[in-house]
Enzyme design. Sequence first.
Site, short mmCIF file in Angstrom:
data_model
loop_
_atom_site.label_atom_id
_atom_site.label_comp_id
_atom_site.label_asym_id
_atom_site.label_seq_id
_atom_site.Cartn_x
_atom_site.Cartn_y
_atom_site.Cartn_z
N PRO A 2 0.82 -1.20 0.00
CA PRO A 2 0.00 0.00 0.00
C PRO A 2 0.86 1.26 0.00
O PRO A 2 1.84 1.35 0.73
CB PRO A 2 -0.81 -0.10 1.28
CG PRO A 2 -0.17 -1.12 2.12
CD PRO A 2 0.83 -1.86 1.31
N GLU A 3 0.47 2.21 -0.81
CA GLU A 3 1.10 3.53 -0.82
C GLU A 3 0.09 4.51 -0.23
O GLU A 3 -0.95 4.10 0.27
CB GLU A 3 1.52 3.91 -2.25
CG GLU A 3 2.45 2.86 -2.86
CD GLU A 3 2.91 3.19 -4.26
OE1 GLU A 3 3.12 4.38 -4.55
OE2 GLU A 3 3.07 2.26 -5.06
N ARG A 114 3.51 -10.99 3.77
CA ARG A 114 4.97 -10.93 3.61
C ARG A 114 5.71 -10.46 4.85
O ARG A 114 6.94 -10.35 4.84
CB ARG A 114 5.33 -10.07 2.39
CG ARG A 114 5.03 -10.78 1.09
CD ARG A 114 5.40 -9.95 -0.11
NE ARG A 114 6.82 -9.80 -0.26
CZ ARG A 114 7.37 -8.96 -1.13
NH1 ARG A 114 6.61 -8.23 -1.91
NH2 ARG A 114 8.67 -8.88 -1.23
#
Length: 306
Positions: A2-3, A114
């Site tokens: 996510p940015e 992750r």
Amino acid sequence: MPELPEVETIRMGLVDHLLGRRIESFTVHSARAGRRCQDPTMLAEAFAGRTIEEVARRGKFLWLATEGSPLALVLHLGMSGQLLFHASVPGGLPRHTAATLVLDDGALLFVDQRTFGYVDAVPWVRTDDGNPGGLGTMRPLVPATVAHVGRDPLDPCLDLGAAAVRMHRTSSAIKRVLLDQRYVSGIGNIYADETLWHAHVNPGVPARALAARELGRIVTTAAEVMASAVTAGGTSFDALYVDTMGQSGYFSRELRVYGRTGLPCGRCGTLIERHVIGGRSAHLCPRCQTPNEDERTDGSRRGHHP
DNA sequence: CCCGGATCCTGCTGGC
DNA sequence: TGCCAGCAGGATCCGG
């Protein structure tokens, strides 16, 4: 993963579900998710029984302020973190659930495939400029571990001129500088590439080769691209990025270069190329984003028209 | 201090 | 079909 636009979409969901709620318990299931915390056992105790007063963000760093606590609950989603709201604690926790925040009305699950994301309990420090610490807070405070992060392009307190001057003093490629969260935060690999395409700037150009005025314009372009992405609910390629209700965003339809290697540029038809800059993929149109401005053949001028 | 590269993970895809 | 290299929305740390 996510940015800023994805984190902001998630933050707005958290405002809906968390504000004014009382925290019944906070459990960190994976030691790795609590690795940044000095004393991970403290995470469980620091917030239990407290009411959530603010859900704030600077760039990609999220935090909760709770009534009477000297600590912020900091959340970073890393590459694959999700914050999923449930009306009640689910019976079997989803795979990769790293932490659970149980509320008096509902529960929030931190799921992270992750494992680059984390949660932390962090003392406050005052902001340098006396302005609010980020979006979603009125307090001139920021978690100590977030103080080194620059303000983001959607923060009205960002000093655009000062950020541009600082960027101009570095010899790194402009793409690397955009990804460096110390100057301006919130920009990640997708929005760096999209911004530079919109601004007609080659990602490999050293930042010091660009005038501060132009660097300012690039950051303004980033603000426009990311504001547009917030409107679309962010960029989802798959189920890894979803909002707090599990819904995907639609900005992938608007992407002009990211993930479009070998496809024609929407402006000039030249095929999009993938390069490697700073160890990350950089997608660009070799014609619209010529390294040397004098070599540009499409007659365009640099400016922002996202 | 500035800079570039390595590093932490899991899972999916594509080529042989 | 199997295997393995390569790649993925990020930040930090370490050497030069």
